[in-house]
Motif scaffolding. Structure first.
Motif, PDB file in Angstrom:
ATOM      1  N   GLU A  43       0.831  -1.190   0.000  1.00  0.00           N
ATOM      2  CA  GLU A  43       0.000   0.000   0.000  1.00  0.00           C
ATOM      3  C   GLU A  43       0.873   1.251   0.000  1.00  0.00           C
ATOM      4  O   GLU A  43       1.959   1.259   0.567  1.00  0.00           O
ATOM      5  N   VAL A  44       0.361   2.293  -0.655  1.00  0.00           N
ATOM      6  CA  VAL A  44       1.073   3.568  -0.735  1.00  0.00           C
ATOM      7  C   VAL A  44       0.311   4.602   0.068  1.00  0.00           C
ATOM      8  O   VAL A  44      -0.926   4.654   0.019  1.00  0.00           O
ATOM      9  N   CYS A  45       1.032   5.426   0.811  1.00  0.00           N
ATOM     10  CA  CYS A  45       0.424   6.505   1.582  1.00  0.00           C
ATOM     11  C   CYS A  45       1.053   7.824   1.166  1.00  0.00           C
ATOM     12  O   CYS A  45       2.277   7.962   1.144  1.00  0.00           O
ATOM     13  N   LEU A  46       0.212   8.778   0.827  1.00  0.00           N
ATOM     14  CA  LEU A  46       0.655  10.121   0.490  1.00  0.00           C
ATOM     15  C   LEU A  46       0.245  11.042   1.634  1.00  0.00           C
ATOM     16  O   LEU A  46      -0.938  11.173   1.940  1.00  0.00           O
ATOM     17  N   THR A  47       1.216  11.643   2.285  1.00  0.00           N
ATOM     18  CA  THR A  47       0.965  12.548   3.396  1.00  0.00           C
ATOM     19  C   THR A  47       1.322  13.969   2.992  1.00  0.00           C
ATOM     20  O   THR A  47       2.414  14.221   2.475  1.00  0.00           O
ATOM     21  N   LEU A  48       0.397  14.895   3.212  1.00  0.00           N
ATOM     22  CA  LEU A  48       0.652  16.315   3.005  1.00  0.00           C
ATOM     23  C   LEU A  48       0.545  17.016   4.350  1.00  0.00           C
ATOM     24  O   LEU A  48      -0.411  16.763   5.108  1.00  0.00           O
ATOM     25  N   ALA A  49       1.507  17.852   4.659  1.00  0.00           N
ATOM     26  CA  ALA A  49       1.529  18.554   5.946  1.00  0.00           C
ATOM     27  C   ALA A  49       1.870  20.015   5.739  1.00  0.00           C
ATOM     28  O   ALA A  49       2.651  20.367   4.846  1.00  0.00           O
ATOM     29  N   ALA A  50       1.278  20.863   6.575  1.00  0.00           N
ATOM     30  CA  ALA A  50       1.544  22.299   6.555  1.00  0.00           C
ATOM     31  C   ALA A  50       2.418  22.642   7.746  1.00  0.00           C
ATOM     32  O   ALA A  50       2.056  22.366   8.892  1.00  0.00           O
ATOM     33  N   GLU A  51       3.576  23.244   7.467  1.00  0.00           N
ATOM     34  CA  GLU A  51       4.527  23.615   8.518  1.00  0.00           C
ATOM     35  C   GLU A  51       4.639  25.134   8.623  1.00  0.00           C
ATOM     36  O   GLU A  51       4.622  25.848   7.606  1.00  0.00           O
ATOM     37  N   ASP A  52       4.742  25.599   9.834  1.00  0.00           N
ATOM     38  CA  ASP A  52       5.096  26.992  10.085  1.00  0.00           C
ATOM     39  C   ASP A  52       6.618  27.031  10.253  1.00  0.00           C
ATOM     40  O   ASP A  52       7.135  26.668  11.314  1.00  0.00           O
ATOM     41  N   PRO A  53       7.369  27.448   9.219  1.00  0.00           N
ATOM     42  CA  PRO A  53       8.848  27.397   9.307  1.00  0.00           C
ATOM     43  C   PRO A  53       9.419  28.242  10.429  1.00  0.00           C
ATOM     44  O   PRO A  53      10.512  27.960  10.925  1.00  0.00           O
ATOM     45  N   ALA A  54       8.706  29.262  10.837  1.00  0.00           N
ATOM     46  CA  ALA A  54       9.226  30.129  11.895  1.00  0.00           C
ATOM     47  C   ALA A  54       9.361  29.384  13.211  1.00  0.00           C
ATOM     48  O   ALA A  54      10.259  29.666  14.017  1.00  0.00           O
TER      49      ALA A  54
ATOM     50  N   ALA B 273      -7.020  10.335   7.551  1.00  0.00           N
ATOM     51  CA  ALA B 273      -7.178  11.441   8.503  1.00  0.00           C
ATOM     52  C   ALA B 273      -6.884  12.776   7.847  1.00  0.00           C
ATOM     53  O   ALA B 273      -5.976  12.904   7.017  1.00  0.00           O
ATOM     54  N   THR B 274      -7.662  13.773   8.238  1.00  0.00           N
ATOM     55  CA  THR B 274      -7.360  15.176   7.957  1.00  0.00           C
ATOM     56  C   THR B 274      -7.550  15.920   9.270  1.00  0.00           C
ATOM     57  O   THR B 274      -8.616  15.834   9.881  1.00  0.00           O
ATOM     58  N   ALA B 275      -6.520  16.623   9.716  1.00  0.00           N
ATOM     59  CA  ALA B 275      -6.613  17.303  11.011  1.00  0.00           C
ATOM     60  C   ALA B 275      -5.804  18.589  10.987  1.00  0.00           C
ATOM     61  O   ALA B 275      -4.740  18.660  10.370  1.00  0.00           O
ATOM     62  N   VAL B 276      -6.323  19.604  11.665  1.00  0.00           N
ATOM     63  CA  VAL B 276      -5.643  20.883  11.838  1.00  0.00           C
ATOM     64  C   VAL B 276      -5.657  21.212  13.327  1.00  0.00           C
ATOM     65  O   VAL B 276      -6.681  21.025  14.008  1.00  0.00           O
ATOM     66  N   ARG B 277      -4.541  21.670  13.833  1.00  0.00           N
ATOM     67  CA  ARG B 277      -4.479  22.030  15.247  1.00  0.00           C
ATOM     68  C   ARG B 277      -5.537  23.083  15.569  1.00  0.00           C
ATOM     69  O   ARG B 277      -5.762  24.009  14.775  1.00  0.00           O
ATOM     70  N   PRO B 278      -6.183  22.973  16.729  1.00  0.00           N
ATOM     71  CA  PRO B 278      -7.234  23.939  17.079  1.00  0.00           C
ATOM     72  C   PRO B 278      -6.789  25.390  16.962  1.00  0.00           C
ATOM     73  O   PRO B 278      -7.546  26.242  16.497  1.00  0.00           O
ATOM     74  N   GLU B 279      -5.555  25.686  17.370  1.00  0.00           N
ATOM     75  CA  GLU B 279      -5.084  27.076  17.346  1.00  0.00           C
ATOM     76  C   GLU B 279      -4.780  27.569  15.924  1.00  0.00           C
ATOM     77  O   GLU B 279      -4.578  28.772  15.705  1.00  0.00           O
TER      78      GLU B 279
ATOM     79  N   ARG C 131      -6.853  26.682  13.260  1.00  0.00           N
ATOM     80  CA  ARG C 131      -8.070  26.592  12.464  1.00  0.00           C
ATOM     81  C   ARG C 131      -8.579  27.976  12.088  1.00  0.00           C
ATOM     82  O   ARG C 131      -8.262  28.957  12.737  1.00  0.00           O
ATOM     83  N   GLY C 132      -9.356  28.014  11.002  1.00  0.00           N
ATOM     84  CA  GLY C 132      -9.895  29.272  10.526  1.00  0.00           C
ATOM     85  C   GLY C 132      -9.022  29.929   9.474  1.00  0.00           C
ATOM     86  O   GLY C 132      -9.368  31.001   8.958  1.00  0.00           O
ATOM     87  N   ALA C 133      -7.890  29.309   9.118  1.00  0.00           N
ATOM     88  CA  ALA C 133      -6.973  29.880   8.124  1.00  0.00           C
ATOM     89  C   ALA C 133      -7.035  29.125   6.798  1.00  0.00           C
ATOM     90  O   ALA C 133      -6.181  29.329   5.929  1.00  0.00           O
ATOM     91  N   GLY C 134      -8.032  28.238   6.648  1.00  0.00           N
ATOM     92  CA  GLY C 134      -8.198  27.512   5.385  1.00  0.00           C
ATOM     93  C   GLY C 134      -7.213  26.382   5.177  1.00  0.00           C
ATOM     94  O   GLY C 134      -7.076  25.883   4.046  1.00  0.00           O
ATOM     95  N   LEU C 135      -6.541  25.932   6.243  1.00  0.00           N
ATOM     96  CA  LEU C 135      -5.540  24.877   6.084  1.00  0.00           C
ATOM     97  C   LEU C 135      -6.161  23.546   5.674  1.00  0.00           C
ATOM     98  O   LEU C 135      -5.587  22.816   4.855  1.00  0.00           O
ATOM     99  N   GLY C 136      -7.305  23.212   6.243  1.00  0.00           N
ATOM    100  CA  GLY C 136      -7.953  21.951   5.891  1.00  0.00           C
ATOM    101  C   GLY C 136      -8.305  21.901   4.408  1.00  0.00           C
ATOM    102  O   GLY C 136      -8.044  20.904   3.724  1.00  0.00           O
ATOM    103  N   LYS C 137      -8.888  22.976   3.894  1.00  0.00           N
ATOM    104  CA  LYS C 137      -9.231  23.039   2.471  1.00  0.00           C
ATOM    105  C   LYS C 137      -7.970  22.973   1.606  1.00  0.00           C
ATOM    106  O   LYS C 137      -7.932  22.274   0.582  1.00  0.00           O
ATOM    107  N   TRP C 138      -6.947  23.721   2.002  1.00  0.00           N
ATOM    108  CA  TRP C 138      -5.697  23.726   1.243  1.00  0.00           C
ATOM    109  C   TRP C 138      -5.085  22.327   1.179  1.00  0.00           C
ATOM    110  O   TRP C 138      -4.712  21.842   0.091  1.00  0.00           O
ATOM    111  N   LEU C 139      -4.996  21.661   2.311  1.00  0.00           N
ATOM    112  CA  LEU C 139      -4.380  20.336   2.344  1.00  0.00           C
ATOM    113  C   LEU C 139      -5.151  19.338   1.490  1.00  0.00           C
ATOM    114  O   LEU C 139      -4.559  18.571   0.716  1.00  0.00           O
TER     115      LEU C 139
END
Length: 334
Positions: A231-242, A266-272, A274-282
């Protein structure tokens, strides 16, 4: 077949013959074909080879019922040896030609006995209306419908390229950087494990299950199992480089030999965050990446709790339509 003729046997993974493995695989393929006749068939040799696979911190107890050389019933009880020590998860399958003869009930009784012996007081399991009789079977066992879920399907050809473009557009001041991985890099393993724990905020309904602690060892164990199973798994993650913080992630799974169907995990965004469109973007970025990573995918399936309104809304906007009603059940042992 009458109940008095039913003998439940333990399936010994280490000593099972190739013929026994193939017989179990034939049963699993028959059950899958009846529930999902439109799907490509499961890969029999792969199913046979991976029976009983599990993570190092888990225990899996498989059982079968035979009639001659044919396996007509299959069940497994699995549970963690380190977390949720009160709970176990069950799965029961009966060959379509041998149902309503007590096979499933005999297997369920064996799993309950094993759960008690291992100190478990909750057994969880799931049913789908793709197998309508399973719901009534669960009720007859005294199951509590603890978490109703919706399985949805997206037709890849119907995805709006304009919508994906819009959701992937980020403001110039956006602090986030997108990662795309098939294997999680060592440098991000601890951060990824911490991020995956955000799934504990997903609705649990009435399930009597504690939060799970995801560890780097568990991630590497999952990757090893998927590799063995092809099986193949593709993971996309959003990082805050700062800060180096991983703020959100999503995953897609597929098997190259059944590549017409991919599964959104799974699709998950940290509670703090949320509201920045990360779920839709991912999710949009994953759908844009999929054709290059898995050519030929025609459908994507995903499951969400009925009460998870925010994620369901995103899926509906993407074009996911109801595919099946899934219920997570639990049985509380006295």
């Amino acid at each position: 077949m009458t109940a008095i003729q039913i003998q439940v046997e333990a399936f010994e993974k280490s000593t099972a013959s190739p013929e026994e493995r193939q017989a179990v695989a034939e049963l699993i393929l028959a059950c899958h074909a009846l529930a999902y006749p439109e799907d490509p068939p499961l890969v029999q040799g792969l199913v046979a080879a991976t029976l009983g696979n599990h993570l190092p911190e888990e225990l899996v107890l498989p059982f079968m019922v035979r009639r001659g050389e044919q396996v007509i019933g299959w069940a497994r009880l699995e549970f963690s040896l380190t977390q949720n020590l009160h709970a176990a998860h069950a799965n029961v399958m009966v060959h379509p030609a041998h149902r309503r003869a007590g096979v499933g009930r005999a297997l369920a009784a064996t799993l309950e006995q094993q759960a008690r012996q291992h100190g478990r007081r909750i057994i969880t399991f799931s049913t789908s209306d793709r197998v309508p009789a399973a719901h009534f079977f669960a009720q007859s066992l005294g199951g509590e419908a603890a978490l109703p879920m919706r399985q949805s399907q997206l037709v890849v050809a119907d995805i709006s390229a304009e919508l994906l473009e819009r959701w992937c557009a980020r403001p110039e001041s956006d602090p986030y950087r997108l990662h795309i991985w098939t294997t999680l890099p060592d440098a991000y393993l601890d951060r990824a494990a911490d991020l995956m724990g955000v799934m504990n905020t997903a609705p649990k309904g009435e399930l009597d299950i504690d939060d799970w602690t995801i560890t780097p060892e568990m991630i590497r164990g999952w990757e090893a199992m998927m590799s063995k199973e092809g099986e193949v798994c593709l993971t996309l993650a959003a990082e805050d480089p700062a800060t180096g913080t991983l703020a959100g992630y999503t995953q897609l799974f597929w098997h190259p030999e059944r590549a017409s169907i991919a599964y959104q995990g799974a699709t998950a965004v940290r509670p703090e965050s949320r509201g920045a469109g990360l779920g839709k973007w991912l999710k949009a970025a994953a759908l844009r990446e999929l054709p290059a990573s898995c050519p030929g995918t025609r459908f994507i399936r995903t499951s969400n709790a009925n009460v998870n309104a925010s994620m369901l809304a995103i899926n509906v906007q993407l074009g996911f339509l109801p595919y099946a009603a899934v219920t997570e059940w639990q049985i509380k042992l006295d």
